[in-house]
Write a protein that holds these residues in place. Structure first.
Motif, PDB file in Angstrom:
ATOM      1  N   GLN A  41      35.349  32.716  24.619  1.00  0.00           N
ATOM      2  CA  GLN A  41      36.443  32.262  23.773  1.00  0.00           C
ATOM      3  C   GLN A  41      37.627  31.715  24.561  1.00  0.00           C
ATOM      4  O   GLN A  41      38.123  30.632  24.271  1.00  0.00           O
ATOM      5  CB  GLN A  41      36.893  33.397  22.847  1.00  0.00           C
ATOM      6  CG  GLN A  41      35.890  33.708  21.746  1.00  0.00           C
ATOM      7  CD  GLN A  41      36.386  34.791  20.816  1.00  0.00           C
ATOM      8  OE1 GLN A  41      36.008  35.958  20.927  1.00  0.00           O
ATOM      9  NE2 GLN A  41      37.255  34.433  19.897  1.00  0.00           N
ATOM     10  N   MET A  42      38.111  32.470  25.546  1.00  0.00           N
ATOM     11  CA  MET A  42      39.260  31.996  26.320  1.00  0.00           C
ATOM     12  C   MET A  42      39.019  32.002  27.826  1.00  0.00           C
ATOM     13  O   MET A  42      39.503  31.118  28.531  1.00  0.00           O
ATOM     14  CB  MET A  42      40.509  32.835  26.003  1.00  0.00           C
ATOM     15  CG  MET A  42      41.164  32.477  24.679  1.00  0.00           C
ATOM     16  SD  MET A  42      42.716  33.374  24.384  1.00  0.00           S
ATOM     17  CE  MET A  42      43.814  32.617  25.579  1.00  0.00           C
ATOM     18  N   SER A  43      38.285  32.968  28.338  1.00  0.00           N
ATOM     19  CA  SER A  43      38.086  33.057  29.790  1.00  0.00           C
ATOM     20  C   SER A  43      37.323  31.857  30.323  1.00  0.00           C
ATOM     21  O   SER A  43      37.722  31.238  31.326  1.00  0.00           O
ATOM     22  CB  SER A  43      37.350  34.352  30.147  1.00  0.00           C
ATOM     23  OG  SER A  43      38.081  35.480  29.757  1.00  0.00           O
ATOM     24  N   PHE A  44      36.228  31.504  29.658  1.00  0.00           N
ATOM     25  CA  PHE A  44      35.421  30.371  30.106  1.00  0.00           C
ATOM     26  C   PHE A  44      36.205  29.058  30.068  1.00  0.00           C
ATOM     27  O   PHE A  44      36.238  28.318  31.068  1.00  0.00           O
ATOM     28  CB  PHE A  44      34.148  30.285  29.268  1.00  0.00           C
ATOM     29  CG  PHE A  44      33.267  29.104  29.584  1.00  0.00           C
ATOM     30  CD1 PHE A  44      32.622  29.004  30.799  1.00  0.00           C
ATOM     31  CD2 PHE A  44      33.097  28.084  28.655  1.00  0.00           C
ATOM     32  CE1 PHE A  44      31.817  27.917  31.103  1.00  0.00           C
ATOM     33  CE2 PHE A  44      32.297  26.991  28.945  1.00  0.00           C
ATOM     34  CZ  PHE A  44      31.658  26.905  30.168  1.00  0.00           C
ATOM     35  N   PRO A  45      36.871  28.713  28.935  1.00  0.00           N
ATOM     36  CA  PRO A  45      37.667  27.485  28.945  1.00  0.00           C
ATOM     37  C   PRO A  45      38.780  27.495  29.992  1.00  0.00           C
ATOM     38  O   PRO A  45      39.079  26.463  30.598  1.00  0.00           O
ATOM     39  CB  PRO A  45      38.249  27.430  27.525  1.00  0.00           C
ATOM     40  CG  PRO A  45      37.347  28.263  26.701  1.00  0.00           C
ATOM     41  CD  PRO A  45      36.850  29.347  27.611  1.00  0.00           C
ATOM     42  N   ALA A  46      39.391  28.671  30.193  1.00  0.00           N
ATOM     43  CA  ALA A  46      40.468  28.753  31.188  1.00  0.00           C
ATOM     44  C   ALA A  46      39.952  28.458  32.590  1.00  0.00           C
ATOM     45  O   ALA A  46      40.623  27.785  33.385  1.00  0.00           O
ATOM     46  CB  ALA A  46      41.112  30.140  31.143  1.00  0.00           C
ATOM     47  N   ILE A  47      38.759  28.958  32.913  1.00  0.00           N
ATOM     48  CA  ILE A  47      38.159  28.680  34.220  1.00  0.00           C
ATOM     49  C   ILE A  47      37.887  27.190  34.385  1.00  0.00           C
ATOM     50  O   ILE A  47      38.159  26.600  35.442  1.00  0.00           O
ATOM     51  CB  ILE A  47      36.873  29.505  34.394  1.00  0.00           C
ATOM     52  CG1 ILE A  47      37.213  30.983  34.591  1.00  0.00           C
ATOM     53  CG2 ILE A  47      36.056  29.004  35.597  1.00  0.00           C
ATOM     54  CD1 ILE A  47      36.009  31.903  34.595  1.00  0.00           C
ATOM     55  N   LEU A  48      37.361  26.558  33.340  1.00  0.00           N
ATOM     56  CA  LEU A  48      37.096  25.117  33.407  1.00  0.00           C
ATOM     57  C   LEU A  48      38.380  24.341  33.647  1.00  0.00           C
ATOM     58  O   LEU A  48      38.415  23.390  34.450  1.00  0.00           O
ATOM     59  CB  LEU A  48      36.429  24.643  32.120  1.00  0.00           C
ATOM     60  CG  LEU A  48      35.060  25.237  31.767  1.00  0.00           C
ATOM     61  CD1 LEU A  48      34.510  24.584  30.498  1.00  0.00           C
ATOM     62  CD2 LEU A  48      34.071  25.067  32.919  1.00  0.00           C
TER      63      LEU A  48
END
Length: 506
Positions: free
Chosen positions: A402-409
């Motif tokens: 939800q948020m961790s993956f997009p933030a890493i990208l």
């Protein structure tokens, strides 16, 4: 990337600056070009050369990842309590401090003693001190040995860039090699994270993280000696001066400031030793600046800072990479401490930085010839800031996707865009003879800023969580600070946008 872009603009990089000092006529230059064309026996030799030389960047980051993710195991082995994150941060930050602090010196030593020779010395130095790290008996010994390990990559990095710049006459091959050089860094961090976690979580002693690194780097030294050719100016010796007083005062100043800032959260700012070290460190840097105006061959000419745009780029790069260092340290521990994931799972969750880093590097090459520099540089600062802000606001019980993956990208676009664009903007504002030292200075900023940012973040975390009972609040405070640093970088970019507006044709 810096050397690659300098070459694209027809300006000498640190590698080419040494060629400009070679005496002789046009016929001798033509002879050098002919030698350069025969550097490699075949295509397989070229591939092996690129693999060995670019691996220096990957190993540099692997030496950070292999400590950050299994840091709790290492701390336990050294008798450091699990809630003492301020003391544990030394394990990673001391390494980044010396990687950044010695780059200017080691780049000049490569010009003097040969880039291949110094590259081999970097691998061997890393192997020796990695071995010592595994034998550390307490945290102070370990911090010192980790700092010594960092000198090895600082030797390899500028000389690796010089080797790649000299290897081919074909520009497209140089460009491709430097894209690989930049893109391999995030892969190195992920590999290092999995390396450290895999060793400790399978029950093997934590010391084998560093003993295995010593074996790998020693093997790289042997392969490098065999693969890297002596032709094409890749191991020329040059009789040029070396700025000893500037080197000593510059490195001492950076080291003392780092020790004071990182030590404040460990020893307490009420202790006089922190203030004394900080004061001596600042005075050492002032003395360094004065020395650089007096010596014949300065390692960092003060004339660089006559350009307001160069100063703005340097400050913004520092702020952005300070922010990125906080991501590298805090996100894996957020996953492990609050979501109960293993170190290997934490390494898997940061795996997207590898393909995203490649996309970011290729995007930088594409955008630089089509978009004004300040837009790309500002975008990199936005990625740094937005990524940190998302981490700070991420709920503990939320899904990774939800948020961790997009933030890493998002945050992964910051390093490659800022490195490539910042190096080019700096080159636009400086004289041709200043290009090489400017590229080394950019590398110094990037690596030292990781250590500096982590030192400041740990102080903020410690202020919010002095007794280890508010760890999550401390993590979030560090992330908010990182978001603010990168946001200030955006402000600096906006103020100096006129000097960053040039597009860069291929």
């Amino acid at each position: 990337m810096a050397a690659e872009k300098d070459l694209e603009n027809g300006q000498p990089s640190s590698a080419d600056s040494s060629r400009s000092r070679l005496p002789g006529t046009g016929e001798e230059e033509e002879g050098l070009e002919k030698v350069s064309q025969s550097n490699f026996r075949n295509g397989l030799h070229e591939i092996a050369f690129v693999w060995v030389v670019t691996s220096a960047h990957g190993i540099t980051q692997a030496n950070l990842g292999n400590t950050i993710v299994p840091i709790r195991y290492i701390a336990e082995g050294l008798g450091v309590p699990p809630y003492e994150s301020a003391r544990q941060s030394w394990f990673a930050a001391s390494y980044s401090c010396t990687v950044g602090g010695f780059v200017l010196i080691t780049g000049r030593l490569g010009d003097i003693y040969g880039h291949k020779n110094m590259f081999l010395a970097g691998w061997l130095w890393t192997a020796i001190w990695s071995t010592a790290s595994g034998f550390a008996k307490d945290e102070i010994q370990f911090d010192i040995f980790r700092a010594m390990v960092g000198i090895g990559p600082s030797i390899m990095m500028p000389n690796a860039a010089a080797l790649l710049a000299r290897a081919w006459n074909q520009q497209w091959k140089k460009n491709l090699a430097f894209v690989v050089f930049g893109a391999i860094a995030p892969a190195g961090f992920v590999i290092g994270a999995a390396w450290g976690a895999g060793i400790t979580e399978t029950g093997v002693r934590w010391e084998w993280i560093y003993w295995s690194m010593a074996i790998v780097t020693a093997l790289y030294a042997a392969v490098s000696w065999w693969v890297i050719p002596e032709t094409g100016g890749m191991n020329h010796f040059h009789s040029i001066g070396f700025d000893v007083p500037g080197s000593v005062t510059g490195v001492a100043g950076l080291a003392l400031i780092f020790i004071a800032l990182n030590g404040g959260s460990t020893f307490g700012w009420d202790q006089p030793k922190c203030g004394i070290m900080l004061g001596i460190g600042v005075l050492s840097l002032v003395l360094f600046c004065w020395i650089e105006t007096k010596v014949k061959e300065p390692i960092l000419p003060m004339s660089l800072f006559k350009s307001p745009t160069f100063v703005a780029v340097a400050v913004s790069l520092c702020l952005g990479w300070m922010s990125f260092g906080m991501f590298q340290f805090y996100f894996p521990h957020f996953v492990m401490e609050f979501r109960g994931e293993s170190g290997l799972m934490a390494a898997l969750q940061i795996l997207p930085v590898f393909p995203t880093g490649i996309i970011a590097a290729l995007s930088a090459v594409y955008l630089l010839s089509r978009v004004s520099g300040y837009m790309i540089f500002g975008l990199s600062m936005l990625c740094f800031s937005l990524g940190q802000l998302m981490f700070a606001l991420t709920p503990v019980d939320q899904s990774y996707w939800q948020m961790s993956f997009p933030a890493i990208l998002i945050i992964t676009f910051g390093p490659d865009l800022s490195f490539a664009c910042g190096s080019l903007i700096a080159s636009d504002t400086l004289k041709p003879e200043q290009q090489g030292v400017a590229g080394s200075f950019v590398s110094t900023i990037i690596n030292y800023s990781i250590a500096l940012g982590l030192s400041l973040a740990v102080n903020i975390e410690k202020g919010v969580d002095p007794d280890g009972t508010k760890m999550l609040e401390g993590f979030r405070a560090a992330w908010f600070f990182g978001a603010g640093c990168a946001a200030l970088g955006m402000v600096m970019t906006a103020i100096s946008y006129k000097g960053m507006s040039k597009k860069h044709e291929h």
